[in-house]
Motif scaffolding. Structure first.
Motif, PDB file in Angstrom:
ATOM      1  N   THR A 182       0.803  -1.201   0.000  1.00 33.56           N
ATOM      2  CA  THR A 182       0.000   0.000   0.000  1.00 33.56           C
ATOM      3  C   THR A 182       0.841   1.258   0.000  1.00 33.56           C
ATOM      4  O   THR A 182       0.311   2.353  -0.083  1.00 33.56           O
ATOM      5  CB  THR A 182      -0.921   0.028   1.236  1.00 33.56           C
ATOM      6  OG1 THR A 182      -0.141  -0.066   2.410  1.00 33.56           O
ATOM      7  CG2 THR A 182      -1.912  -1.111   1.183  1.00 33.56           C
ATOM      8  N   THR A 183       2.158   1.139   0.111  1.00 35.62           N
ATOM      9  CA  THR A 183       3.006   2.302   0.102  1.00 35.62           C
ATOM     10  C   THR A 183       3.048   2.917  -1.284  1.00 35.62           C
ATOM     11  O   THR A 183       3.311   2.262  -2.255  1.00 35.62           O
ATOM     12  CB  THR A 183       4.429   1.914   0.534  1.00 35.62           C
ATOM     13  OG1 THR A 183       4.366   1.343   1.822  1.00 35.62           O
ATOM     14  CG2 THR A 183       5.350   3.111   0.548  1.00 35.62           C
ATOM     15  N   ALA A 184       2.828   4.231  -1.352  1.00 38.36           N
ATOM     16  CA  ALA A 184       2.820   4.910  -2.642  1.00 38.36           C
ATOM     17  C   ALA A 184       3.508   6.246  -2.506  1.00 38.36           C
ATOM     18  O   ALA A 184       2.888   7.285  -2.519  1.00 38.36           O
ATOM     19  CB  ALA A 184       1.384   5.110  -3.121  1.00 38.36           C
ATOM     20  N   GLY A 185       4.821   6.258  -2.346  1.00 38.18           N
ATOM     21  CA  GLY A 185       5.471   7.517  -2.045  1.00 38.18           C
ATOM     22  C   GLY A 185       6.639   7.825  -2.923  1.00 38.18           C
ATOM     23  O   GLY A 185       7.116   7.023  -3.694  1.00 38.18           O
TER      24      GLY A 185
ATOM     25  N   THR B 236      11.409  11.189   4.402  1.00 34.88           N
ATOM     26  CA  THR B 236      11.594   9.907   3.729  1.00 34.88           C
ATOM     27  C   THR B 236      10.452   9.690   2.763  1.00 34.88           C
ATOM     28  O   THR B 236       9.440  10.380   2.820  1.00 34.88           O
ATOM     29  CB  THR B 236      11.641   8.749   4.735  1.00 34.88           C
ATOM     30  OG1 THR B 236      11.994   7.537   4.078  1.00 34.88           O
ATOM     31  CG2 THR B 236      10.291   8.551   5.393  1.00 34.88           C
ATOM     32  N   ASP B 237      10.630   8.739   1.858  1.00 39.59           N
ATOM     33  CA  ASP B 237       9.521   8.334   1.009  1.00 39.59           C
ATOM     34  C   ASP B 237       8.373   7.851   1.884  1.00 39.59           C
ATOM     35  O   ASP B 237       8.581   7.273   2.939  1.00 39.59           O
ATOM     36  CB  ASP B 237       9.950   7.206   0.073  1.00 39.59           C
ATOM     37  CG  ASP B 237      10.909   7.684  -1.006  1.00 39.59           C
ATOM     38  OD1 ASP B 237      11.281   8.868  -0.999  1.00 39.59           O
ATOM     39  OD2 ASP B 237      11.295   6.863  -1.848  1.00 39.59           O
ATOM     40  N   GLY B 238       7.160   8.052   1.431  1.00 41.78           N
ATOM     41  CA  GLY B 238       6.023   7.657   2.221  1.00 41.78           C
ATOM     42  C   GLY B 238       4.941   7.031   1.366  1.00 41.78           C
ATOM     43  O   GLY B 238       5.160   6.764   0.197  1.00 41.78           O
ATOM     44  N   PRO B 239       3.785   6.797   1.945  1.00 40.81           N
ATOM     45  CA  PRO B 239       3.378   7.162   3.295  1.00 40.81           C
ATOM     46  C   PRO B 239       3.863   6.177   4.345  1.00 40.81           C
ATOM     47  O   PRO B 239       4.358   5.099   4.015  1.00 40.81           O
ATOM     48  CB  PRO B 239       1.852   7.119   3.196  1.00 40.81           C
ATOM     49  CG  PRO B 239       1.577   6.071   2.175  1.00 40.81           C
ATOM     50  CD  PRO B 239       2.683   6.202   1.167  1.00 40.81           C
ATOM     51  N   GLY B 240       3.692   6.541   5.615  1.00 43.10           N
ATOM     52  CA  GLY B 240       3.953   5.599   6.688  1.00 43.10           C
ATOM     53  C   GLY B 240       2.830   4.598   6.799  1.00 43.10           C
ATOM     54  O   GLY B 240       1.665   4.951   6.634  1.00 43.10           O
ATOM     55  N   ASP B 241       3.177   3.324   7.085  1.00 45.36           N
ATOM     56  CA  ASP B 241       2.124   2.322   7.211  1.00 45.36           C
ATOM     57  C   ASP B 241       2.228   1.494   8.479  1.00 45.36           C
ATOM     58  O   ASP B 241       1.504   0.524   8.631  1.00 45.36           O
ATOM     59  CB  ASP B 241       2.062   1.406   5.980  1.00 45.36           C
ATOM     60  CG  ASP B 241       3.383   0.769   5.627  1.00 45.36           C
ATOM     61  OD1 ASP B 241       3.489   0.215   4.513  1.00 45.36           O
ATOM     62  OD2 ASP B 241       4.305   0.823   6.454  1.00 45.36           O
ATOM     63  N   ALA B 242       3.111   1.874   9.411  1.00 47.32           N
ATOM     64  CA  ALA B 242       3.152   1.244  10.732  1.00 47.32           C
ATOM     65  C   ALA B 242       3.812   2.227  11.690  1.00 47.32           C
ATOM     66  O   ALA B 242       4.673   3.013  11.295  1.00 47.32           O
ATOM     67  CB  ALA B 242       3.921  -0.075  10.700  1.00 47.32           C
TER      68      ALA B 242
ATOM     69  N   ALA C  92       7.994   3.113   6.911  1.00 45.61           N
ATOM     70  CA  ALA C  92       7.514   3.699   5.668  1.00 45.61           C
ATOM     71  C   ALA C  92       8.321   3.138   4.511  1.00 45.61           C
ATOM     72  O   ALA C  92       9.542   3.252   4.501  1.00 45.61           O
ATOM     73  CB  ALA C  92       7.636   5.228   5.699  1.00 45.61           C
ATOM     74  N   LYS C  93       7.637   2.528   3.586  1.00 42.96           N
ATOM     75  CA  LYS C  93       8.272   2.002   2.381  1.00 42.96           C
ATOM     76  C   LYS C  93       9.436   1.074   2.712  1.00 42.96           C
ATOM     77  O   LYS C  93      10.485   1.103   2.092  1.00 42.96           O
ATOM     78  CB  LYS C  93       8.740   3.144   1.487  1.00 42.96           C
ATOM     79  CG  LYS C  93       9.016   2.737   0.060  1.00 42.96           C
ATOM     80  CD  LYS C  93       9.502   3.934  -0.741  1.00 42.96           C
ATOM     81  CE  LYS C  93       9.926   3.479  -2.121  1.00 42.96           C
ATOM     82  NZ  LYS C  93      10.487   4.589  -2.892  1.00 42.96           N
TER      83      LYS C  93
ATOM     84  N   GLY D 276      25.102  -9.738   1.799  1.00 37.46           N
ATOM     85  CA  GLY D 276      24.560  -8.897   0.755  1.00 37.46           C
ATOM     86  C   GLY D 276      23.049  -8.816   0.711  1.00 37.46           C
ATOM     87  O   GLY D 276      22.481  -8.288  -0.246  1.00 37.46           O
ATOM     88  N   GLN D 277      22.375  -9.330   1.715  1.00 39.79           N
ATOM     89  CA  GLN D 277      20.922  -9.248   1.758  1.00 39.79           C
ATOM     90  C   GLN D 277      20.483  -7.835   2.157  1.00 39.79           C
ATOM     91  O   GLN D 277      21.200  -7.131   2.868  1.00 39.79           O
ATOM     92  CB  GLN D 277      20.357 -10.250   2.755  1.00 39.79           C
ATOM     93  CG  GLN D 277      20.680 -11.699   2.438  1.00 39.79           C
ATOM     94  CD  GLN D 277      20.147 -12.651   3.490  1.00 39.79           C
ATOM     95  OE1 GLN D 277      19.305 -12.286   4.302  1.00 39.79           O
ATOM     96  NE2 GLN D 277      20.639 -13.876   3.487  1.00 39.79           N
ATOM     97  N   ALA D 278      19.314  -7.448   1.709  1.00 44.71           N
ATOM     98  CA  ALA D 278      18.731  -6.164   2.080  1.00 44.71           C
ATOM     99  C   ALA D 278      17.559  -6.400   3.000  1.00 44.71           C
ATOM    100  O   ALA D 278      16.709  -7.252   2.743  1.00 44.71           O
ATOM    101  CB  ALA D 278      18.279  -5.405   0.834  1.00 44.71           C
ATOM    102  N   GLY D 279      17.500  -5.652   4.098  1.00 42.95           N
ATOM    103  CA  GLY D 279      16.414  -5.790   5.050  1.00 42.95           C
ATOM    104  C   GLY D 279      15.311  -4.780   4.795  1.00 42.95           C
ATOM    105  O   GLY D 279      15.581  -3.591   4.606  1.00 42.95           O
ATOM    106  N   LEU D 280      14.068  -5.247   4.784  1.00 45.22           N
ATOM    107  CA  LEU D 280      12.898  -4.389   4.618  1.00 45.22           C
ATOM    108  C   LEU D 280      12.009  -4.534   5.842  1.00 45.22           C
ATOM    109  O   LEU D 280      11.629  -5.650   6.202  1.00 45.22           O
ATOM    110  CB  LEU D 280      12.116  -4.761   3.363  1.00 45.22           C
ATOM    111  CG  LEU D 280      12.805  -4.550   2.018  1.00 45.22           C
ATOM    112  CD1 LEU D 280      11.924  -5.083   0.893  1.00 45.22           C
ATOM    113  CD2 LEU D 280      13.112  -3.085   1.796  1.00 45.22           C
ATOM    114  N   ALA D 281      11.686  -3.428   6.474  1.00 43.04           N
ATOM    115  CA  ALA D 281      10.807  -3.449   7.636  1.00 43.04           C
ATOM    116  C   ALA D 281       9.350  -3.511   7.206  1.00 43.04           C
ATOM    117  O   ALA D 281       8.965  -2.933   6.190  1.00 43.04           O
ATOM    118  CB  ALA D 281      11.046  -2.214   8.497  1.00 43.04           C
TER     119      ALA D 281
END
Length: 390
Positions: free
Chosen positions: A61-64, A322-328, A337-338, A355-360
């Motif tokens: 749902t992030t659209a920033g 930061t890029d948004g929107p916030g979702d938590a 956010a994103k 080399g992994q990337a972490g996404l919250a």
């Protein structure tokens, strides 16, 4: 370019808040985990065509895009953190320590979807073909939840371990509650309803979601439904026409947005009698609230497409850089956010090896961040769910 990045790039072209059609359609596309193309008209004739292949619906749902500077005099804005402004910080700053979440036997493609405020319970979903299979971790131990339908997606959990989500079974869909080893259908009012985008739950076990009559689109004639703790019968909340709910706080406050012609016009917080408070937006911008916890709510601002953080007690707005929107958001005002964790207004590194990337995806009041790892040249591979102690 992977499909998630392609989706984000398309969403960056939108100069208005994400419409209800876009939010609902994109989340549903993520649930089905299949390519879909869909043209959606927004305010001013903006159209969106999407091709989606995602495994993390809450990121969907992030659209920033890049935030702009806040206009002067538009309330309490800025990149500085809101620490101490009416919330009790329960997590101390410091490097985040990563670890893997074990998977139930036979599951291979699992992503985390949420965490309770204490950090004890985590929820996520496996994907089988185009369908979801729900997972609950308790103190790090995984458990496959019941599957009372073709596709069952768990979306949220509270501090008592009560989880909620969505069941899709052919043309039928409904909200479910998982509690004490049993899955229970939460019934909508008489008639045929489409529920969207996903249910939220508070500490008491109250559950909230939006519903529109089947055959309608874009939230036309939609209502906000509430199931009180332990109840299976929905109550239609007396909110204004066009109100959509995305979060419910422990005191029962409903956070969301007011929509006009399918597009968000303002962020709001309502009580359950329908009395609302418009959340601050800078001059020339519109807003939508997507998540809330304690004194805090987060969402987005448009056309700057930046992340918003509101203090629900004082009404103050902080525009995060930061890029948004916030979702938590958690009770200390940390925001996701994103895929980025923001603490004290700054991005926090989520380290992973190799080399992994972490996404919250979500963050607890105790500072436990849940998310996922991405690997590969285009970041498309999913090595599984991850948690970080921050």
């Amino acid at each position: 370019m992977n499909d998630e990045q392609e989706l984000r790039d398309r969403l960056r072209a939108i100069e208005v808040p994400a419409s209800r059609i876009e939010i609902d359609g994109l989340v549903r596309a993520g649930r089905r985990r299949a390519f879909r193309r869909r043209s959606v008209a927004g305010a001013g004739g903006v159209a969106l065509a999407t091709a989606v292949l995602l495994t993390a619906p809450s990121i969907l749902t992030t659209a920033g895009a890049r935030p702009d500077a806040a206009p002067a005099g538009a309330g309490a804005t800025g990149a500085a953190a809101p620490a101490g402004a009416g919330a009790t910080a329960t997590a101390s700053p410091g490097p985040c320590q990563p670890s893997e979440l074990p998977l139930p036997a036979g599951m291979r493609n699992v992503t985390a979807a949420g965490v309770d405020p204490t950090g004890r319970y985590v929820v996520g979903n496996d994907v089988v073909g185009q369908d979801f299979r729900p997972v609950l971790w308790t103190d790090g131990k995984p458990q496959a939840l019941p599957v009372p339908g073709r596709s069952v997606e768990v979306t949220a959990v509270n501090a008592a371990g009560v989880a909620v989500g969505l069941v899709e079974d052919g043309r039928q869909e409904h909200v479910f509650r998982y509690q004490q080893g049993a899955s229970t259908r939460l019934r909508t009012p008489p008639g045929n309803w489409h529920v969207y985008p996903r249910p939220a739950i508070n500490a008491a076990g109250d559950v909230v979601i939006n519903a529109e009559p089947s055959g309608k689109s874009g939230g036309e004639d939609s209502v906000v439904l509430l199931w009180r703790a332990g109840s299976t019968e929905a109550v239609k909340l007396p909110l204004p026409d066009g109100a959509n709910a995305f979060a419910i706080t422990d005191d029962g406050t409903i956070v969301g947005a007011l929509y006009r012609k399918g597009v968000a016009s303002a962020a709001y917080a309502w009580d359950q009698q329908g009395k609302g408070r418009k959340l601050t937006a800078p001059a020339g911008e519109t807003a939508a609230g997507y998540a809330a916890r304690g004194d805090w709510a987060t969402g987005g601002l448009w056309p700057s497409r930046s992340t918003a953080l509101w203090n629900l007690r004082t009404g103050a707005l902080t525009r995060l850089t930061t890029d948004g929107p916030g979702d938590a958001v958690n009770a200390s005002g940390w925001v996701v956010a994103k895929g980025v964790l923001l603490r004290d207004g700054a991005a926090v590194e989520l380290p992973l090896p190799g080399g992994q990337a972490g996404l919250a995806v979500a963050v607890s009041d105790s500072g436990l961040v849940v998310g996922l790892a991405r690997t590969g040249v285009d970041g498309a591979a999913n090595p599984g769910p991850r948690v970080w102690r921050c």
